[in-house]
Write a protein that holds these residues in place. Sequence first.
Motif, PDB file in Angstrom:
ATOM      1  N   LEU A  73       0.847  -1.191   0.059  1.00 21.11           N
ATOM      2  CA  LEU A  73       0.029  -0.120  -0.033  1.00 21.11           C
ATOM      3  C   LEU A  73       0.954   1.295  -0.119  1.00 21.11           C
ATOM      4  O   LEU A  73       1.600   1.492   0.698  1.00 21.11           O
ATOM      5  N   LEU A  74       0.740   2.135  -1.098  1.00 14.19           N
ATOM      6  CA  LEU A  74       1.643   3.353  -0.834  1.00 14.19           C
ATOM      7  C   LEU A  74       0.735   4.579  -0.793  1.00 14.19           C
ATOM      8  O   LEU A  74      -0.225   4.847  -1.429  1.00 14.19           O
ATOM      9  N   PHE A  75       0.898   5.237   0.144  1.00 16.62           N
ATOM     10  CA  PHE A  75       0.398   6.494   0.293  1.00 16.62           C
ATOM     11  C   PHE A  75       1.156   7.831   0.048  1.00 16.62           C
ATOM     12  O   PHE A  75       2.098   7.957   0.508  1.00 16.62           O
ATOM     13  N   ARG A  97      -2.101   2.227  -4.747  1.00 16.55           N
ATOM     14  CA  ARG A  97      -1.771   3.521  -4.353  1.00 16.55           C
ATOM     15  C   ARG A  97      -2.932   4.246  -3.814  1.00 16.55           C
ATOM     16  O   ARG A  97      -3.977   4.243  -4.601  1.00 16.55           O
ATOM     17  N   PHE A  98      -2.564   5.329  -3.009  1.00 16.40           N
ATOM     18  CA  PHE A  98      -3.637   6.240  -2.458  1.00 16.40           C
ATOM     19  C   PHE A  98      -2.939   7.637  -2.306  1.00 16.40           C
ATOM     20  O   PHE A  98      -2.034   7.820  -1.768  1.00 16.40           O
ATOM     21  N   ASP A  99      -3.535   8.706  -3.063  1.00 16.85           N
ATOM     22  CA  ASP A  99      -3.148   9.777  -2.958  1.00 16.85           C
ATOM     23  C   ASP A  99      -3.366  10.700  -1.697  1.00 16.85           C
ATOM     24  O   ASP A  99      -2.777  11.412  -1.243  1.00 16.85           O
ATOM     25  N   HIS A 100      -4.592  10.172  -0.988  1.00 13.67           N
ATOM     26  CA  HIS A 100      -4.888  10.873   0.219  1.00 13.67           C
ATOM     27  C   HIS A 100      -5.268   9.283   1.121  1.00 13.67           C
ATOM     28  O   HIS A 100      -5.916   8.495   0.815  1.00 13.67           O
ATOM     29  N   GLU A 103      -8.691   7.507   1.228  1.00 16.00           N
ATOM     30  CA  GLU A 103      -9.025   6.599  -0.170  1.00 16.00           C
ATOM     31  C   GLU A 103      -8.981   5.156   0.488  1.00 16.00           C
ATOM     32  O   GLU A 103      -9.498   4.347  -0.326  1.00 16.00           O
ATOM     33  N   LEU A 104      -8.379   4.894   1.711  1.00 13.48           N
ATOM     34  CA  LEU A 104      -8.131   3.436   2.081  1.00 13.48           C
ATOM     35  C   LEU A 104      -9.824   3.126   2.698  1.00 13.48           C
ATOM     36  O   LEU A 104     -10.166   3.898   3.372  1.00 13.48           O
ATOM     37  N   ARG A 132      -4.787   5.595  10.218  1.00 11.88           N
ATOM     38  CA  ARG A 132      -5.674   4.381   9.636  1.00 11.88           C
ATOM     39  C   ARG A 132      -4.740   2.820   9.563  1.00 11.88           C
ATOM     40  O   ARG A 132      -5.371   1.977   9.813  1.00 11.88           O
ATOM     41  N   LEU A 133      -3.536   3.250   9.397  1.00 12.33           N
ATOM     42  CA  LEU A 133      -2.590   2.121   9.166  1.00 12.33           C
ATOM     43  C   LEU A 133      -2.231   1.193  10.563  1.00 12.33           C
ATOM     44  O   LEU A 133      -2.324  -0.062  10.685  1.00 12.33           O
ATOM     45  N   LEU A 134      -1.994   1.865  11.552  1.00  4.45           N
ATOM     46  CA  LEU A 134      -1.383   1.250  12.796  1.00  4.45           C
ATOM     47  C   LEU A 134      -2.334   0.422  13.468  1.00  4.45           C
ATOM     48  O   LEU A 134      -2.076  -0.799  13.567  1.00  4.45           O
TER      49      LEU A 134
END
Length: 222
Positions: A73-75, A97-100, A103-104, A132-134
């Motif tokens: 996942l690329l932010f 890929r996520f520009d913001h 978007e996830l 969001r990720l942790l």
Amino acid sequence: GRLKILVEPLPAAGKNGNLITNIGRLLGNRKRCRVRTRFEGETLGSDLLPADIFLAERRGVFIDTLQLPIRLLLFGTGPEIEPIAQLAKALGWTVERFDHPSELAQDFRSDTQTAAVVMNHNFGRDLLSLHRLLPLQLRYVGLLGPKKRHAEILAQLSEYVSFGFNGAIDTLFAPAGLDIGSEAPEEIALSIVAEVEAVLSGRVGGFLRERGANIRTTATSG
């Protein structure tokens, strides 16, 4: 020695697909596959085993579990994103890929072969991305930028998070990447992709000549 080779016909993928298309569908849905191959006896060939079926190994049957491809996942939209994506795809990884960070998807489901790299070059977006990720408990979350900035982001994040913060940051790699003297975006990409591979493989990314154990043996850092 002797070598036996099993050559089996693969029918065209009809409405219900065939072995290859069904494997692709399962892996695309982030589900591991178990393939049973009978290479001795009256019935030869390969088929997919249901996830809830347990079978003991027996003579003439080989059961292979196909691991999920790494999903990265690329932010962000910085110059490092494209070379990272190209390297990852060359390795057969799945890249999203996520520009913001918004978007996830809220119902996103992680797995043991999913990693993320945050490189928004924006304090607020990096903060939102980590928020969001942790909680997803990924094995690898990389954050680009200097250590001072990382400390500021984590200090602010710790003030309002509702999950186990200390445990979550154990898998945060900041600054992201192996220490190979990276400067250009392509060098940074190589450093980060190599670190992701090392972490998900249970390695520490050192020199092979200094490794005491067999290079095929998994070894994690203490």
